[in-house]
Every structure is written in structure tokens, then in C-alpha cells.
Design an enzyme around this catalytic site. Structure first.
Site, PDB file in Angstrom:
ATOM      1  N   ARG A 284      -9.355  -1.007   7.619  1.00 20.54           N
ATOM      2  CA  ARG A 284     -10.184  -0.015   6.947  1.00 20.54           C
ATOM      3  C   ARG A 284     -10.604   1.125   7.874  1.00 20.54           C
ATOM      4  NH1 ARG A 284     -14.232  -1.939   2.259  1.00 20.54           N
ATOM      5  NH2 ARG A 284     -14.701   0.059   1.345  1.00 20.54           N
ATOM      6  N   CYS A 285      -9.652   1.671   8.616  1.00 21.53           N
ATOM      7  CA  CYS A 285      -9.984   2.871   9.376  1.00 21.53           C
ATOM      8  C   CYS A 285      -8.736   3.689   9.560  1.00 21.53           C
ATOM      9  CB  CYS A 285     -10.597   2.531  10.721  1.00 21.53           C
ATOM     10  SG  CYS A 285      -9.400   2.026  11.950  1.00 21.53           S
TER      11      CYS A 285
ATOM     12  N   GLN B 218       0.828  -1.208   0.000  1.00 22.46           N
ATOM     13  CA  GLN B 218       0.000   0.000   0.000  1.00 22.46           C
ATOM     14  C   GLN B 218       0.860   1.254   0.000  1.00 22.46           C
ATOM     15  OE1 GLN B 218      -3.034  -2.072   3.128  1.00 22.46           O
ATOM     16  NE2 GLN B 218      -3.417   0.098   2.836  1.00 22.46           N
TER      17      GLN B 218
ATOM     18  N   GLU C 282     -13.418   4.799   4.875  1.00 21.36           N
ATOM     19  CA  GLU C 282     -13.349   4.104   6.151  1.00 21.36           C
ATOM     20  C   GLU C 282     -14.406   4.556   7.151  1.00 21.36           C
ATOM     21  OE1 GLU C 282      -8.571   3.479   5.785  1.00 21.36           O
ATOM     22  OE2 GLU C 282      -9.307   5.269   6.732  1.00 21.36           O
TER      23      GLU C 282
END
Ligand code: FES
Ligand code: FES
Lengths: 811, 163
Positions: free
Chosen positions: A395-396, A248, A765
């Protein structure tokens, strides 16, 4: 260890001229025609044709001539001494080329340890001791996947099991020391505080009502459908290392590789091809990556390493694992006045979280949420246990989910305690629209918000008051129905570089745009999409700014040889940072374009004005030059003394983070016989400022909601007392399917960010952050009259059933 | 390791290869035949990323040996737009934003194809159960369901037109 005492106020004053009040609307703004397809258009994604035809290019699809395969021997113990490793039988097998151990890495220049993103250290391969179950012991390099898998069974390791320490509260007693490599023989890693302790204690002393609760936010795993992997390809003749990697953050990883391996950074190329989901799990550098690169260096051949799912679930970075004790104070009118929080962060065997380096607990101090209160104080302690290291996002944004879950549960408990309706209670306590930009008691400066508007919209959509009536009637009949609300505030887009860095590298991000003579463009970014649709949204941003059709703009990311340096995609930072960089680079191009247009039209720059895709002479719009004509002139007829070409690069350093928000309402029905929770309806109203592509935003919200549902009802990584992972496959770790995932109902409000050049905020998110407390609040709401005050997530049928039985509802 | 000769038809093409008895069909498809559209996402038959059609039925190709497919007709994602035109399912996934990272997508589309062959006019609930052997971590499934509804309608309209 980072010193944080001076970090209590993460943000100092913002740049002057930042506007205060921002009006809220609910209409997506569209300024460009369909053929240009700039911001606001529901454009179908540019990246999709390759994926729907099976032509994506993921790491496991990379096949190089002479490629070897790597497989990893892993520890069956959570804590054990290694007496010896005997790989002779493996090495005798046909097709096995090498076995790499910790000793080999040590001999190669102390490569058996590596730094984590939090400046702690983590073993790549052990020499004498393992500290978590499934830890990498050694790696086999063979001519095929199957031979490598056979060969790891032939490595004999003599272990001497040691006591595991799985519970972080036990670990704090220092009876079993996880990291005896450290000078200080303690499991305690760090202590961190935010807010004002004295002021908070004073508020609690004066409080009319105080509620307290213990909450556990369990360890979970992102489990992207593609696992992690790498193909490392060292070319001895060129002294060049080419790496395909599920990354990422390819640039940051290149720098880490250079620092760890000593290879010069210009001789390392990291390519992050199509990525099958990331969610934070592909931010850290895992031992397997390092070993794979070393294997290619040693053999001089390309080496592929692809994790199995069970390895991914058992050894890769986890998320959450926060043990929270929270107290909330209110005055005699029920107004929230203060929050006091103590938290124990179970880090596993290394502090390998993916937080900005000065924030060991991430952005957790956002935990006062959407409520205006006088004072707050937050303390967090990090502790080692004999479990895999981690602390990634799922996902935050960094640790925001933990913060939001806590504050939204506490606000609900307080409302119920005071006998007030949870929706009315929130409306009474929200930060008001006229208070923005709002300075929070823990030092944040919220950019913009209208919490009232979002909650009221959600209430209208779901017909809240009627539901409360229905609930009353059902309760009279003994049926269990609950309504849960979550009115969350997110904090995304790290970040202003004076406060935010990863291993010292500032958290800016970048865009480089080149316009070709025929008016087509190439744009490259320092971020890396893992499904977010950057190829489409970035093109739409540039189309909006420059008037080039978004289909004429090729977006490229993920190759460190060609893309400008950036910190990558996670924590919803792409739109706030690289998206803003695209705007700024476009504006640099526009400034040059204006000079060229003035030259072509033989007027002064002051006589020109921009209109969607062209510069027009003020008052005579038929005298104009389109961006395409200007691009052609930039290479064929540019003014004397001006550099040829039309391109720009921008490294964008945001003035602040962005603070998306929303209100979610969930209705559940509980089966009294089984304890099963059924989500009847779920309305989500999100506000992420200006919307670049509504179709993509909806998709992001849907996906985020299902990833919020998952930990609320299903997912948890569980260990036994010996530190064995009991949920190490997808057969035991319950990722929701289409059957569990409800039909999400979406709504929106739009309150632009004054701190972003196009008023956008991150969004991918928010729902993962906002959904779990809405669900948990709904379940507790259904059971409050039975005396239930709190249930830790995941709220599984056995947990609910037990509560029902204990309260005499079922037998 | 014993080698066996396997002959099968894949995407309309007949192939014969010699494989180890233990070679998984998914590895045979991806590595021996270089059809990398079929993916791998787990080791417990849970995710469905590897779904292909065998004689029209959706099968998780990670849970079958290549030798077991001897004589079979296999369809993978690469067969769908072979004529240059997108299949209604592919169109639906694109139109309705039924994918994000795209990793689950080939398996999801092949599952849906097998499912629609059995149940050409499904309810939303039937679609959800029909694809419950396929995991998607990105989309939350709503738009996948819409994509399949889109394809079902389009396929039905085409059928009606053809009669
Ligand atoms: S790879 Fe997961 S079911 Fe086949
Ligand atoms: S689109 Fe990423 S897993 Fe489905």
C-alpha cells in the site's frame, strides 16, 4: 540490468503553461446537484450491494465444469540441491492426473524460468536447486482440492541442503552465491544513485551539526485477506486461454503471459473479477500462476489454484527490507542543508520488485521529503539472499515509505539534537508555499504543496502546545508520554511515459466511454479496483464532466477482452492516470456533443456554453439541449457528414507525477512495566488535492493508517539463520484487529495539483507512508531524555522494555 | 475416505448431503451448497472471513467439519436480505462505508450479528472486542464500528417500536 547513470534527474521540464502557485482551501468543491452526484459528493458506493449480500465474485468463487485443482509441493529448505523428485506414489493415487515438474516445463519450451517485472529472471519450477524456503518444487493436478492436498504429501524430494545466506551484509561478501545460474558469480545485483555527490559532500563539510542513524525497514507482507489464485481454462478447439486471476494489472499480465508462453496475445483473455485486496501483492506474476496455466494447457481442462494463507505469507512477494544509513547536515541556524544516504536493498533470490523498470530502487530518491535543502545524495545497492523474492509496495508508491520513514526520523533526530521543538523545527525547514512547483535536489518537480498549512491544522486539532505541557508534567512524575510528528510528501501516479514503464510498456492509463441512445453510459478502464471504489469514483468524474447522473454510468474493469489497455492499479496511480483519462475522454465526447447541440439548436458552436448537464445558447438559457437529448440525437438525428454515436477513448499520459502530502501527529503512552506502547490519539491531516468522494477518501485514509500502524508496532517477516520463515501464518504474523487499531481523527487541506486535469492527487497510500514515522517519533520522543535516539520498527513491547531496563527505568 | 450423511438447516432450508468425514464446513457451504458469500482467508483460524452463525452463535466455519454440523441451524450472509430488504447491518455497512474490497465483509457482518444478539447496546470498545476475531485489511475498522453502531441503533429502535 537497466543503466541508470543517466537517470539522476528523473524529470525534465514540464509542459509550458503549468501554473505555479495553487491556493490551499479546506472546503470540498461541489458543482453538481445531488441527482447528478459528480465530484465532491459523499456518494454511497455503487459496488456495495453485491458485497454486503455475499454476491461478490472472487476468483475462488469461479466454478467451471470439469474443473481440476492444483496444489504445490514447496521446499522445506532455503537453499538446497535437488537430487531427485519422485512423484510415482502421488501419480498412483485415485484422482491424481498429473505432476508437473521443472523438467516438464523445460521440455514445454524453457518455461521453467520466467522474467520478473525488473527484467531479472526467476524460477517457475526448479531443476536442480532451490533458493528460498517454501519455493515451488512441483505441482499436483487432481480432481479435488483434498486429493491434490493429499498427493503433495506423496511426492518424495531428495534434497542436499546448502548454506543459506539470510543477512544481506553477509551476502555482499559472496561467500555463498545465491544465483549460480548467472554468469557473474556475485550476489550484488545493481548499484543506483541519485543527487549530486560532490555538492552533498561539500555541504557536509560546512555543516554546523551532523546527525547519523542506521535504520532498518523490515520485511513485511501485504497479506490481503483474499490470497492469490487463478482458474485457467484452455479451450483446445479455439486455441484460446481464458484466465481468471487475482490481478492488479490484467493487461500487463496478458502481455507477460503472451511473451512467456508464446500463445498469441489475442488468444489470451485475463479476467480479474472482484479482488479481495491487493496492496501491491497482486502485481507480480508468481510461479503458481504460470504452472496453473500450463496445467490447463496440458490437461485441456480448467484448473483452479488457490493459495493457502501460509503459502501466501511464505512465498509471495514481500515489501520493504531496506537497510539504511543516513546522515543529515544543518547549518549554524539549524537549517537543514543536506542529506547523505546509503542503503542496502535485500531483494531475496531474484530482483522481482514491482518498480518501473528504470528505477530499481523505485522512487526512493524522493527522500528529501518536505524539506528545502541544498544538496542530497542517495545510493542504493541491491543484493540477492536466499529468501523469497519481491519488493512490492504494501500500500505505497514504489519505495516511498522507506524514504519517508528515513527523512522523518532524521528530521526528528536533528530537532531533538538541536533542542528544538519537532513541530517548530519542521515549520522552519519546510519547502515554502511560494517555492512550488519545487525542484528537489534529487531531481523531482513537486507539483503543489502547503506543508505549513497541513501541520498547523494538525497542531490545532490535537492542541499541540497543551500536550507538550502535559508531557512536561508527566515526565516530572516519571511517566512516559511521547508526541510524534510526520510531515510527509508522497509521490504517486506513475507516470510520464518517457520515464516510467514496466517491462518496456509505458505507464499511461486508459478510459473508454460509450453513451447509449437513452443517455446511459458504459465506461471501461485499464485499471483494476481491489476495493478502492472505482465503480463509484470514476462514475462521479464522468458525471462531473458530462452531467450524466453517476448512477446512470456503469463502470467496468478487469476483463482484457473488453477494457482498453492499461497498466493497472497500484502505487495510487488510478486517479492520477485513469481518472484523468476519464476526464479527457469525457471532454472528447463533450466536443462532439457541442457540434450535435449546435446542429439541433441551429446555432453556431461559438454561441453555446456548457452548464452542468447541457449546452445552452449564450444569453438565452431556455434554449438548451441536455446531454441526454444530445445522446439520443447522436444515434437518431446527427448532422450530415458526422459519424453516428457518442463515445471516446483516451490513453492518458500524465505530464508529471502528483505529490500528495500531509502532517500526522501521534500521542503515545508507554507502560513502564511491560514496554507496551498505547496510542492515545492520532490526528491525520491529508492533502490530496481536489476530492472526488469524501466518504471514499476517508475510508482510504483510515485503511492506510491501520496499514501504517501495522509495521510500526506489529508486523515483521522474520527468518532464522537457516532461512526458515518464523512468521509464516496469520497466528504469528500479527495483522492488527479492531482492538489494536485506534480511532483515527482526520482533517484535510486541499491544494490541487496543477498537473492533473481535475486537480486531484492519489490518496490510498499516503497514510501507510506517513503513519509509521509519526508513531516511531512519538515513542522516541517519550524516551529521548533517557538517551534513546532510535528504535527500529516494529516497536514491540520486548524492544521497549529492554531499553527501559537498560536505562534503569524498570527492572 | 468414509462418507457420512449430513442433514442440516441452512438459511431456513433443510439439506441432506453425503460428505467425507474430513470435509470442512466452509468447503461444504461454498462448494457443495454453492453459497460462495462465505469466504476463506487463512489456515489458522485467524481471519474470520469464514464466519457463519450456528444456532445463532458466530462460528469460524473453516475450523469445523461438516459432519459436526449435523442437525444444526446455519445462517450465512445469503440469508440476511432474503426477504428483499437489507438487514440493518447490511444497510449500516453500505451507509457508513464499512467495506472496501468486500472480502472480509460477510464474515464481519455475521460476527456482528451474533455479537449484537448478545449485546444489543454495545459501547464502541465492546464492538471492537466483539469483532476482534475478524480481520479487515482495507478499512482500518473505524467505519466498520460505525456501521455496527448504526445497525445497533436501528435494531433497538425496531425492537422498541415492536413492543
Ligand atoms: S478462514 Fe480464516 S478464520 Fe476461517
Ligand atoms: S474490506 Fe477488504 S478486507 Fe475488509
Amino acid at each position: 540490468m537497466p543503466q541508470l547513470d543517466d537517470r539522476k534527474e528523473p524529470h525534465s521540464e514540464l509542459a509550458e503553461g503549468v501554473s505555479a502557485r495553487v491556493p490551499t482551501t479546506d472546503e470540498v468543491q461541489i458543482k453538481t446537484p445531488e441527482k447528478i452526484c459528480g465530484m465532491g459528493h459523499r456518494k454511497k458506493r455503487k459496488e456495495d450491494p453485491r458485497f454486503i449480500q455475499g454476491k461478490g465474485n472472487y476468483v475462488d468463487d469461479v466454478k467451471l465444469p470439469g474443473m481440476l485443482y492444483m496444489d504445490i509441493v514447496r521446499s522445506p529448505y532455503a537453499h538446497a540441491k535437488i537430487n531427485s523428485i519422485d512423484a510415482s506414489a502421488a501419480l498412483e493415487m485415485d484422482g491424481v492426473l498429473a505432476v508437473i515438474t521443472g523438467e516438464d516445463l523445460k521440455a514445454a519450451g524453457d518455461l521453467h524460468w520466467m522474467p520478473t517485472l525488473m527484467s531479472d529472471t526467476q524460477m517457475v519450477l526448479p531443476i536442480d536447486k532451490v533458493v528460498y524456503y517454501a519455493q515451488e518444487i512441483c505441482a499436483v493436478i487432481a480432481t479435488s482440492r483434498y486429493i491434490a492436498a493429499d498427493a503433495i504429501e506423496q511426492v518424495y524430494v531428495d534434497y542436499e541442503p546448502l548454506d543459506a545466506v539470510v543477512d544481506p551484509f553477509e551476502a555482499m561478501k559472496d561467500k555463498v552465491i545465491v544465483r549460480d545460474d548467472k554468469e557473474k558469480k556475485t550476489n550484488h545485483i545493481w548499484h543506483w544513485e541519485a543527487g549530486d555527490k560532490a555538492a552533498t559532500d561539500a555541504v557536509f563539510k560546512d555543516a554546523a551539526t551532523v546527525v547519523k542513524e542506521k535504520l532498518y525497514i523490515p520485511r513485511i507482507h501485504v497479506s490481503s485477506i483474499e490470497t492469490c489464485g487463478m482458474v485457467a481454462n484452455y479451450n483446445k478447439a479455439r486455441s484460446h486461454m481464458q484466465i481468471y486471476m487475482t490481478s492488479q494489472a490484467p493487461h500487463a499480465h496478458r502481455t507477460v503471459f503472451a511473451l512467456v508462453s508464446g500463445l498469441p496475445e489475442h488468444k489470451i483473455q485475463i479476467i480479474s473479477p472482484d479482488i479481495g485486496g491487493g496492496f501491491g501483492g497482486k502485481v507480480p506474476v508468481y510461479p503458481g500462476y504460470v504452472i496453473c496455466a500450463v496445467a490447463s494447457l496440458v490437461t485441456g481442462k480448467p484448473v483452479k489454484w488457490i493459495e493457502d494463507r501460509s503459502e501466501n505469507l511464505q512465498a509471495d512477494s514481500f515489501a520493504r527490507d531496506y537497510h539504511i544509513e543516513a546522515e543529515m547536515a544543518a547549518d549554524k541556524n539549524g537549517k537543514i542543508t543536506g542529506l547523505r544516504v546509503k542503503t542496502l536493498s535485500d531483494c531475496g533470490a531474484a530482483d522481482a520488485a514491482a518498480n518501473p523498470s528504470k528505477f530499481p530502487a523505485g522512487l526512493y530518491s524522493i527522500c528529501t521529503g518536505s524539506y528545502d535543502m541544498k544538496a542530497a545524495h542517495v545510493e542504493v545497492d541491491g543484493v540477492y539472499t536466499t529468501k523469497p523474492p519481491g519488493g512490492v509496495a504494501y500500500r505505497c508508491s514504489f519505495r516511498v515509505t522507506e524514504a519517508v520513514h528515513m527523512i522523518e526520523r532524521m528530521a526528528d533526530i536533528m530537532a531533538h539534537q538541536l533542542g528544538e521543538d519537532p513541530a517548530d523545527y519542521r515549520l522552519k525547514n519546510f519547502i515554502r508555499p511560494d517555492q512550488f512547483p519545487y525542484k528537489s535536489p534529487t531531481g523531482w518537480e513537486y507539483d503543489s504543496g502547503n506543508y505549513e498549512a497541513a501541520l498547523k491544522k494538525a497542531m490545532d486539532m490535537i492542541d499541540y502546545r497543551t500536550l507538550r505541557e502535559e508531557q512536561k508534567q508527566k515526565r516530572a512524575k516519571g511517566e512516559l508520554m511521547g508526541i510524534g510528528i510526520s510531515s510527509f510528501t508522497e509521490v504517486v501516479g506513475a507516470g510520464p511515459s518517457k520515464d516510467y514503464d514496466i517491462l518496456g510498456i509505458k505507464m499511461f492509463d486508459s478510459a473508454e466511454i460509450r453513451i447509449h441512445p437513452t443517455g446511459k453510459a458504459m465506461a471501461r478502464f485499464g485499471t483494476k479496483s481491489q476495493g478502492q471504489g472505482h465503480e463509484t469514483t470514476y462514475a462521479q468524474i464522468i458525471a462531473e464532466e458530462l452531467g450524466l447522473p453517476s448512477d446512470d454510468i456503469e463502470v467496468e474493469e478487469g476483463d482484457t477482452d473488453t477494457a482498453p489497455y492499461g497498466l493497472g492499479t497500484y502505487a495510487s496511480r488510478s486517479t492520477p492516470t485513469a481518472g484523468a483519462a476519464a476526464v479527457m475522454a469525457s471532454r472528447k465526447i463533450k466536443a462532439k456533443a457541442k457540434k450535435i447541440a449546435a446542429h439541433l439548436l441551429e446555432v453556431g458552436e461559438g454561441d453555446l456554453e456548457w452548464n452542468i448537464d447541457r449546452f445552452e445558447v449564450k444569453g438565452s438559457p431556455d434554449q438548451a439541449k441536455t446531454i441526454q437529448e444530445i445522446a439520443f440525437a447522436a444515434y437518431t438525428n446527427h448532422p450530415q457528414g458526422m459519424e453516428a454515436g457518442l463515445e471516446a477513448v483516451d490513453y492518458y499520459d500524465p505530464p508529471n507525477l502528483t505529490f500528495p502530502f500531509g502532517s500526522y501527529i501521534c500521542v503515545v503512552d508507554i507502560d513502564k512495566g511491560t514496554g507496551e506502547v498505547a496510542i492515545r490519539r492520532f490526528v491525520a491531516v491529508d492533502d490530496c488535492g481536489h476530492i472526488i468522494n469524501p466518504l471514499i477518501v476517508e475510508g482510504q485514509i483510515h485503511g492506510g493508517l491501520t496499514m501504517g500502524l501495522a509495521p510500526a508496532l506489529y508486523e515483521e517477516i522474520v527468518y532464522d539463520e537457516n532461512g526458515q520463515n518464523l512468521t509464516g501464518t496469520l497466528a504469528d504474523y500479527l495483522v492488527p484487529t479492531a482492538v489494536e487499531s485506534p480511532k483515527w481523527e482526520l482533517g484535510k487541506t486541499i491544494t490541487p495539483s496543477p498537473h492533473h486535469p481535475i486537480g486531484a492527487k492519489g490518496v490510498g497510500e499516503s497514510p501507510t507512508v506517513g503513519a509509521p514515522p509519526a508513531i516511531a517519533n512519538a515513542v522516541v520522543d517519550a524516551l529521548w531524555h533517557l538517551g534513546v535516539r532510535h528504535i527500529d520498527i516494529p516497536i514491540t513491547p520486548p524492544k521497549v522494555w529492554k531499553l527501559l531496563r537498560d536505562n534503569g527505568v524498570t527492572d | 475416505m468414509s462418507e457420512h450423511e449430513v442433514t442440516l438447516t441452512i438459511n431456513g432450508e433443510k439439506v441432506t448431503r453425503s460428505v467425507e468425514a474430513r470435509t470442512l464446513l466452509v468447503h461444504f457451504i461454498r462448494e457443495d451448497l454453492s453459497l460462495t458469500g462465505t469466504h476463506i482467508g487463512c489456515d489458522t483460524t485467524s481471519c474470520g472471513a469464514c464466519t457463519v452463525l450456528i444456532c445463532g452463535k458466530p462460528i469460524k466455519s473453516c475450523t469445523m467439519f461438516a459432519v459436526q454440523a449435523d442437525g444444526a441451524e446455519i445462517e450465512t450472509i445469503e440469508s440476511l436480505a432474503a426477504g428483499g430488504e437489507l438487514h440493518p447491518l447490511q444497510e449500516g455497512f453500505w451507509e457508513k462505508h464499512g467495506l472496501q474490497c468486500g472480502y472480509c465483509t460477510p464474515g464481519m457482518i455475521m460476527s456482528a450479528k451474533g455479537f449484537l444478539a448478545e449485546n444489543p447496546n454495545p459501547t464502541e470498545d465492546e464492538i471492537r472486542h466483539g469483532i476482534s476475531g475478524n480481520l479487515c485489511r482495507c478499512t482500518g475498522y473505524n467505519k466498520i464500528v460505525e456501521a455496527i453502531q448504526y445497525a445497533a441503533e436501528k435494531l433497538q429502535a425496531a425492537d422498541a417500536g415492536g413492543e
